[in-house]
Design an enzyme around this catalytic site. Structure first.
Site, PDB file in Angstrom:
ATOM      1  CB  SER A 143      -0.834  -0.027   1.283  1.00 50.41           C
ATOM      2  OG  SER A 143      -1.426   1.234   1.536  1.00 50.41           O
ATOM      3  CE1 TYR A 156      -4.292  -2.421   4.958  1.00 43.26           C
ATOM      4  CE2 TYR A 156      -3.063  -0.385   4.675  1.00 43.26           C
ATOM      5  CZ  TYR A 156      -3.798  -1.421   4.143  1.00 43.26           C
ATOM      6  OH  TYR A 156      -4.022  -1.466   2.782  1.00 43.26           O
TER       7      TYR A 156
HETATM    8  P1  NAD Z   1     -11.123  -6.529  -0.473  1.00 46.29           P
HETATM    9  O1  NAD Z   1     -11.764  -6.540   0.880  1.00 46.29           O
HETATM   10  O2  NAD Z   1     -11.974  -6.395  -1.683  1.00 46.29           O
HETATM   11  O3  NAD Z   1     -10.196  -7.798  -0.660  1.00 46.29           O
HETATM   12  C1  NAD Z   1      -9.535  -8.416   0.398  1.00 46.29           C
HETATM   13  C2  NAD Z   1      -9.430  -9.870   0.073  1.00 46.29           C
HETATM   14  O4  NAD Z   1      -8.772 -10.536   1.143  1.00 46.29           O
HETATM   15  C3  NAD Z   1     -10.817 -10.500  -0.082  1.00 46.29           C
HETATM   16  O5  NAD Z   1     -10.793 -11.414  -1.158  1.00 46.29           O
HETATM   17  C4  NAD Z   1     -10.990 -11.218   1.236  1.00 46.29           C
HETATM   18  O6  NAD Z   1     -11.876 -12.319   1.129  1.00 46.29           O
HETATM   19  C5  NAD Z   1      -9.574 -11.649   1.498  1.00 46.29           C
HETATM   20  N1  NAD Z   1      -9.319 -12.043   2.880  1.00 46.29           N
HETATM   21  C6  NAD Z   1      -9.551 -11.349   4.009  1.00 46.29           C
HETATM   22  N2  NAD Z   1      -9.249 -12.108   5.089  1.00 46.29           N
HETATM   23  C7  NAD Z   1      -8.786 -13.284   4.610  1.00 46.29           C
HETATM   24  C8  NAD Z   1      -8.332 -14.469   5.213  1.00 46.29           C
HETATM   25  N3  NAD Z   1      -8.274 -14.615   6.553  1.00 46.29           N
HETATM   26  N4  NAD Z   1      -7.958 -15.491   4.432  1.00 46.29           N
HETATM   27  C9  NAD Z   1      -8.030 -15.390   3.063  1.00 46.29           C
HETATM   28  N5  NAD Z   1      -8.463 -14.287   2.442  1.00 46.29           N
HETATM   29  C10 NAD Z   1      -8.833 -13.248   3.202  1.00 46.29           C
HETATM   30  O7  NAD Z   1     -10.034  -5.367  -0.405  1.00 46.29           O
HETATM   31  P2  NAD Z   1      -8.996  -4.808  -1.482  1.00 46.29           P
HETATM   32  O8  NAD Z   1      -9.116  -3.349  -1.407  1.00 46.29           O
HETATM   33  O9  NAD Z   1      -9.118  -5.494  -2.783  1.00 46.29           O
HETATM   34  O10 NAD Z   1      -7.618  -5.205  -0.786  1.00 46.29           O
HETATM   35  C11 NAD Z   1      -6.716  -6.143  -1.336  1.00 46.29           C
HETATM   36  C12 NAD Z   1      -5.303  -5.820  -0.866  1.00 46.29           C
HETATM   37  O11 NAD Z   1      -4.934  -4.539  -1.382  1.00 46.29           O
HETATM   38  C13 NAD Z   1      -5.168  -5.749   0.647  1.00 46.29           C
HETATM   39  O12 NAD Z   1      -3.939  -6.307   1.033  1.00 46.29           O
HETATM   40  C14 NAD Z   1      -5.186  -4.243   0.903  1.00 46.29           C
HETATM   41  O13 NAD Z   1      -4.493  -3.902   2.075  1.00 46.29           O
HETATM   42  C15 NAD Z   1      -4.461  -3.741  -0.328  1.00 46.29           C
HETATM   43  N6  NAD Z   1      -4.703  -2.320  -0.625  1.00 46.29           N
HETATM   44  C16 NAD Z   1      -5.955  -1.875  -0.942  1.00 46.29           C
HETATM   45  C17 NAD Z   1      -6.126  -0.523  -1.215  1.00 46.29           C
HETATM   46  C18 NAD Z   1      -7.469   0.055  -1.602  1.00 46.29           C
HETATM   47  O14 NAD Z   1      -7.591   1.289  -1.677  1.00 46.29           O
HETATM   48  N7  NAD Z   1      -8.488  -0.750  -1.879  1.00 46.29           N
HETATM   49  C19 NAD Z   1      -5.050   0.352  -1.159  1.00 46.29           C
HETATM   50  C20 NAD Z   1      -3.799  -0.152  -0.824  1.00 46.29           C
HETATM   51  C21 NAD Z   1      -3.642  -1.498  -0.568  1.00 46.29           C
END
Ligand code: NAD
Length: 261
Positions: A143, A156
């Site tokens: 991130s 985080y």
């Molecule tokens: P999201 O909630 O859509 O996806 C998260 C995924 O992780 C989901 O598929 C969920 O089922 C899975 N997950 C959660 N707990 C789990 C577990 N115990 N075992 C297996 N799977 C699990 O969110 P996202 O925004 O797509 O986030 C994905 C990644 O990107 C994360 O690591 C997040 O920190 C990172 N990220 C997101 C953003 C953003 O703005 N959306 C920004 C920076 C980083």
């Protein structure tokens, strides 16, 4: 020499890929010809249906394997059940927001386990497979918060900084092999994780949806635009290409200029 991106014959395992960025990455890798293994902790018909949809649209083999990324043994089992793992995308992640004295210890433990330790376990299980295959890509999704901090997101930010360090170490341990390890650092991407934060923030600041997006969420993102899951998929696919064979141990920001500030 012209570089094309053809990932046919490769298998990609993407943790946390039944929604959001992980799912976007799975689609782009499948479009580039890779077989994909999707994952989350749930085991619903719709999880398997997503894999069937990707297979139907792209012609690759797509499977869904349930495994809870908060548990080290299940992280390792995901990789062994996949049987082949040429491309490992550590993407599963959760968030919790609270000041440090109020931060529930169990939330701290869960975030460190899912957002950081899972990548250690999957990488440990996948590297021998990559070595046997003579090629590999490890891509960790951190991130902008892997490079900068904000208040109230201690676990985080600690986990995301940690995964940047884990990627560098993985890169050094594989530097003389045809294996690379890198981190992608997204800014805000409008996924279910981010969408779910909008109503509470609207209430908290008594703001419209548009104001929350522009003045709270995208305040630190100079482009004033969300990055997209397709852009995360495209960056991932590029890192899997031959053109990126000498890119290792780095953190690539896809954040509309956030970390340039
Ligand atoms: P999201 O909630 O859509 O996806 C998260 C995924 O992780 C989901 O598929 C969920 O089922 C899975 N997950 C959660 N707990 C789990 C577990 N115990 N075992 C297996 N799977 C699990 O969110 P996202 O925004 O797509 O986030 C994905 C990644 O990107 C994360 O690591 C997040 O920190 C990172 N990220 C997101 C953003 C953003 O703005 N959306 C920004 C920076 C980083």
């Amino acid at each position: 020499m012209a570089y094309t991106i053809d990932l046919s014959g490769k298998t990609a395992v993407i943790t946390g890929s039944n929604s959001g960025i992980g799912l976007g990455i799975a689609w782009e890798l499948a479009r580039a010809g890779a077989d994909v293994v999707l994952n989350s902790f749930s085991d619903r018909d719709e999880d398997h249906a997503i894999a069937a949809e990707i297979a139907g649209e792209t012609g690759v083999t797509a499977r869904y394997i349930q495994a809870d990324m908060s548990k080290g043994d299940q992280c390792r089992r995901l990789i062994t059940d996949a049987r082949q793992c040429d491309i490992l995308i550590n993407n599963a992640g959760i968030q919790h927001v609270a000041a440090i004295p109020d931060f529930p210890a169990e939330k701290w433990d869960a975030i460190i386990a899912i957002n950081l330790s899972s990548a250690f376990h999957t990488t440990a299980a996948a590297l021998p497979m990559m070595r046997a295959a003579g090629w590999g890509r490890v891509i960790n999704i951190a991130s902008a918060h892997g490079l900068t901090a904000s208040p109230y997101k201690s676990a985080y930010i600690a986990a995301k900084h940690g995964i940047v360090g884990l990627s560098k170490t993985t890169a050094l341990e594989t530097a003389e092999e045809p294996i690379t390890a890198n981190t992608i650092c997204p800014g805000y991407v409008l996924t279910p994780l981010v969408e779910s934060q909008i109503p509470d923030t609207m209430k908290e600041y008594d703001m419209s949806r548009e104001d929350v997006i522009k003045n709270v969420m995208l305040k630190r993102q100079p482009s004033k635009e969300f990055a997209t899951v397709e852009q995360m998929g495209g960056t991932t696919t590029f890192l899997c290409s031959d053109a990126a064979a000498q890119i290792t141990g780095t953190a690539i920001s896809v954040d509309g200029g956030w970390t340039a500030l």
